[in-house]
Design a protein around this motif. Sequence first.
Motif: not given
Lengths: 486, 486
Positions: B94-121
């Motif tokens: 959640l920290d990683m997800w929340i601290c995701n800066s708003p200036r992050d690009t679409f790609w960075t944002h979603f690839s980070q999200m993918q990484e998070i979801l894989w860990k959860f998985s």
Amino acid sequence: MSLKWISVLLLLQLSCYFSSGSCGKVLVWPTEYSHWINIKTILDELVQRGHEVTVLTSSASILVNPNESSAIKYEIFPASILKDDFKDLIRKMLDMWICNSPRDTFWTHFSQMQEILWKFSDCIQKFCEGAVLNRKLMTKLQESRFDVILADAIGPCGELLAELLKIPLVYSLRFSPGYAFEKQSGGLSFPPSYVPIILSELSDQMTFMERVKNMIYVLYFDFWFQTFNEKSWDQFYSEVLGRPTTLSELRGKAQIWLIRTYWDFEYPRPLLPNFEFVGGLHCKPANPLPKVLWRFAGKKPDKLGPNTRLYEWIPQNDLLGHPKTKAFITHGGTNGIYEAIHHGIPMVGIPLFADQPDNLAHMKAKGVAVSLDFHTLSSTDLLNALRMVINNSSYKENAMRLSRIHHDQPIKPLDRAVFWIEFVMRHKGAKHLRPASHDLTWFQYHSLDVIGFLLACVAAAVFVTTQCCLFCYRKFAKTGKKEKKE
Amino acid sequence: MSLKWISVLLLLQLSCYFSSGSCGKVLVWPTEYSHWINIKTILDELVQRGHEVTVLTSSASILVNPNESSAIKYEIFPASILKDDFKDLIRKMLDMWICNSPRDTFWTHFSQMQEILWKFSDCIQKFCEGAVLNRKLMTKLQESRFDVILADAIGPCGELLAELLKIPLVYSLRFSPGYAFEKQSGGLSFPPSYVPIILSELSDQMTFMERVKNMIYVLYFDFWFQTFNEKSWDQFYSEVLGRPTTLSELRGKAQIWLIRTYWDFEYPRPLLPNFEFVGGLHCKPANPLPKVLWRFAGKKPDKLGPNTRLYEWIPQNDLLGHPKTKAFITHGGTNGIYEAIHHGIPMVGIPLFADQPDNLAHMKAKGVAVSLDFHTLSSTDLLNALRMVINNSSYKENAMRLSRIHHDQPIKPLDRAVFWIEFVMRHKGAKHLRPASHDLTWFQYHSLDVIGFLLACVAAAVFVTTQCCLFCYRKFAKTGKKEKKE
């Protein structure tokens, strides 16, 4: 405590949709015969709940009957067609449709159907003119301040009345040929890979060649078949409203579509939130019968057995609900099929016209019916079919399964239908259920502009990259040559 | 008479789904935090109606709490992860997800999200292994003969348990990234022209460039984004079942999908008959509150005004239902948003992660909320936003409109959810709602084989015709030449 409960129940039964307790005003544009029988169930329930229901009907109407004892009001306007002429036309149309030989090709069959529907369309247009061009009537309707108009989508004019009177529109519909209205005006999609097109007599379990057939039907209906003479309607609607419009556009403004089938009868397919499947809303428990019955209005045949009795009219629903009823011989109209589903009775179908062959194909696919060909049928065929559905227990079991599904809904179809009509009155529409696809053109809806743009971008990128590469290659090649020369 | 009525009412309340009066056995595979809070409402209602509910949960579970006083049974199995490690992982995610800066690009944002979801998985897969590879547990579950399994689709394993225990599956789901599960396993379609993809923060009223953006998102999610490490799941499921299968295939066997939104919150879009939108099922009327409140567990700030009070826990629903509540400052979780809709309260949103920014984009588009950026937010921004939603009456009006829509349904979302779970128990599934598309491959579903075949037919016809014409032309041309020569 107990008295309070009863009062609450009574209040729930009698109170109307406005918090103040006052009731709504419903205007109805009906269609004849079985369509009227079905919609009238809704009207009776609306009246029962204290709403004021006014049916707008022409002097030529056949079954829409102001003389019956009911709290429904009738607003009758003079039509340019005589009742007998209208009856005669309908009879001729049906004769033509029914006598359509089974050996007729697909094209002959459907082009004849198109001709029939256009004739029907011309008639309805005359009725519509009789209503909306009648100034006195329109003023009266304007002054009545209706809350909603309930119309059968198969007989146009309801959408024009809704526009003229500025009231929200609710449709009742069994089907339109090729699902044209549901697609073009309702925004539904019917993937041809698993949704057999209406009238095709196919099921949702299609072989490859059946899927090819279904696709050809879909293309035919989409690009060739016109349910109504749409141009004539578009012109008429534009003239009346004083701005360019189309029948399809006005139809698209319907708030709720009440479809007269349910998933006991239909194959599951995509829908939208403003479509409610209320099939079988007219069904009700059976009243007890005195004896076995047979409805027949003609001359009594000489060879009739002593266990067969003839009556001019019988209560079909009560007969179907009788515990001794083993099978239902039916022409396959949707109303009758739903009564059989309601009571869990297997069927022997002798379909005549319209959706009847397709309805029976559904029931056959669900293992509830045997379907016979009206044109080639012999008494032995009928006997065998009856023996089959009575003696082969799977028919009864499947009929009972459909019946259980039909009865096991969170709320009854009639209550759902009435709920959404009342909802539209309460909220002056149901905008939250309306998909935004209605605001798109067909190429926007299919994202063709977006796909075109993205392809153009890709092409431009490829072009620029290639040009850059070529430029670099030429430059280096030249330099190379020069260097070599030096 | 009055006593009879009361008895009927009590009977309706207490009687179970079998005609004999005996009740059903429900197995539950839940997901943590807000997912658990939501599904627990359904479980409480099931217990209330006399069903036996057993929650299958690991020793590492956080919020799924067997110590609370409830008639729900808990079957706890040992997990290979410690509770604190699991908690720690979730916190880091959640920290990683929340601290995701708003200036992050679409790609960075979603690839980070993918990484998070894989860990959860990976975590969930370990829990799943802990359950299905535990022979003693599985034997116990087999012997318990459950009638249905209710699972949160976002945390896999429920579908595997359903397969192993041979019982029908019902899903509860808020959303899957890119609507992947709803599309691939549920068979829903999401036309990109008017259905904004989840997490896109777009509305259903899109400009051309927004539709381009939506299309790119759709393509990205369809072809790039994987919610879970699907391969690992496919392999695991195949090993356990002893035959090749996939997570997506087993997920596709769900009888009913209970989606935790409704058309007050969603934009209208295509659905299927086995999808029920039961958003806000956890909402209930507010209980009276004694005074104004503020939940805060940290150190009391020095500058806190005397009209602000701090509490470690407050009943959010009761607070939202208090007549003096003017606005709701929220992180934008679906549960909280639904409580605000239920009570008709405008919102100031400070979204943190997951669907929260998208949820608030929905509420903003519907004129009910102002959304602030957590990363750049100042106290003035918050004050202005609060002033806006309190003083500009349109926010309250829109909130009340959504509230009216939310309350005005034929039957309450919770009753609908429970009805369909009971239906699945009564009928051992809901096969009549299952679209036949599940039996098709992707190219059959899109009719690519049929289109290919028809195009080949057309090409063959054109080829044969051309060849015939050429043949005739040559023959006649030759004859002509010969004749000329002669």
